[in-house]
Design an enzyme around this catalytic site. Structure first.
Site, PDB file in Angstrom:
ATOM      1  N   ARG A 130      53.074  56.767   2.296  1.00 61.03           N
ATOM      2  CA  ARG A 130      51.942  55.873   2.040  1.00 61.03           C
ATOM      3  C   ARG A 130      50.645  56.525   2.511  1.00 61.03           C
ATOM      4  O   ARG A 130      49.614  56.416   1.843  1.00 61.03           O
ATOM      5  CB  ARG A 130      52.136  54.531   2.736  1.00 61.03           C
ATOM      6  CG  ARG A 130      53.212  53.661   2.117  1.00 61.03           C
ATOM      7  CD  ARG A 130      53.284  52.292   2.757  1.00 61.03           C
ATOM      8  NE  ARG A 130      52.139  51.463   2.402  1.00 61.03           N
ATOM      9  CZ  ARG A 130      51.873  50.289   2.960  1.00 61.03           C
ATOM     10  NH1 ARG A 130      52.661  49.806   3.905  1.00 61.03           N
ATOM     11  NH2 ARG A 130      50.815  49.587   2.585  1.00 61.03           N
ATOM     12  N   CYS A 134      46.950  50.236  10.016  1.00 59.57           N
ATOM     13  CA  CYS A 134      48.222  50.320   9.297  1.00 59.57           C
ATOM     14  C   CYS A 134      47.997  49.691   7.931  1.00 59.57           C
ATOM     15  O   CYS A 134      46.950  49.886   7.329  1.00 59.57           O
ATOM     16  CB  CYS A 134      49.333  49.627  10.086  1.00 59.57           C
ATOM     17  SG  CYS A 134      48.957  47.900  10.503  1.00 59.57           S
TER      18      CYS A 134
END
Length: 291
Positions: free
Chosen positions: A181, A239
């Site tokens: 990611r 995050c």
């Protein structure tokens, strides 16, 4: 590691010979939550640590606003204070938080309550699985305690970073998401793949064992150092939506390093028009291990 408590330590605390009105019993919060599921409360009702009160991450530990605020912005100070009293937390009481998801939701509860002035908040290392392994009892049903009298501080946004502040951050910025990611190879949730320019990847999985416990302080220090987050540099973390970043802040606390959280995280950054995006790994010239 004052911010963690083992299952054996919690059992000993709960099984101690009670002393009338000594106030030493902890308030235990069950913070079970999974992204995309609404079964946390049902799982709690089916079995939890004796005396534990359910704390809803979506309803109590996060606010709800525009997409540019991210999926899990902070709740208002008043809302968190109301929830803490509803959970039965008393002034000066130890709070123990746990979940069954590698302590991610529990870390969000730890971070939210610590920044609001509760001095003794501990995460059950290894969560409900560790409790079961230690022979801890399980009880079913809802626990509704008498209202607590805790008074929280009102930190507002003084100790967190917003999107504009992150854009001008002068320290090390850690991205706690999985490497694929971070590199922008996949993005299952947010509208844009990639990472905030200049960020370094420190996947939270590198700080945990296979059973969801935190690694040793020496191993955590080594991981921080490898990501360029040394003792002398300001550290911020993000995050996907601000939950895993709180766990990175907890990891920092375990080794004495302050980590400032960007609660909006990638979900806020990627929903803010005009914000630049990087893809791929950290360039070699910027790699902290490249001498």
């Amino acid at each position: 590691m004052a911010d963690l408590i083992t299952a054996a330590e919690l059992r000993a605390l709960l099984e101690r010979e009670p002393v009338a009105d000594d106030g030493a019993d902890p308030r235990i919060l069950d913070v079970r939550y999974r992204l995309g599921f609404a079964d946390g409360h049902a799982n709690y009702l089916a079995g939890h640590i004796p005396g534990a009160v359910f704390a809803d991450l979506e309803a109590d530990l996060a606010g709800h606003g525009a997409a540019s605020e991210g999926r899990h912005p902070l709740p208002s100070d008043d809302a968190l204070a109301e929830a803490a009293r509803r959970w039965g937390i008393r002034q000066g009481q130890t709070v123990v938080v746990y979940d069954d998801s590698r302590s991610l939701p529990a870390s969000r509860a730890w971070w939210a309550l610590r920044r609001a002035g509760i001095a003794d908040v501990r995460v059950l290392d290894g969560g409900l699985g560790a409790w079961r392994e230690a022979g801890g009892e399980i009880e079913e049903g809802e626990i509704i305690p008498p209202p607590g009298d805790v008074v929280l501080s009102r930190p507002g946004t003084a100790d967190v970073l917003d999107t504009d502040q992150i854009a001008g951050w002068g320290g090390v910025l850690l991205d706690a998401r999985a490497p694929e990611r971070f590199r922008g190879e996949t993005e299952p949730i947010d509208p844009v793949a990639g990472h905030i320019p200049g960020a370094r990847n420190l996947p939270i999985a590198e700080l945990l064992t296979a059973d969801g416990r935190f690694r040793s302080p020496a191993e955590i220090v080594a991981a921080f150092e490898a990501a360029g987050a040394g003792e002398e540099v300001p550290i911020a973390a993000y995050c996907g939506s601000g939950v895993t970043a709180a766990q990175l802040a907890l990891a920092g606390a375990l080794i004495g390093r302050e980590v400032t959280v960007y609660p909006g995280s990638w979900s806020a950054w990627s929903n803010s028009p005009g914000r630049p995006v990087e893809v791929g790994p950290v360039p070699a010239e910027d790699d902290p291990l490249d001498e």
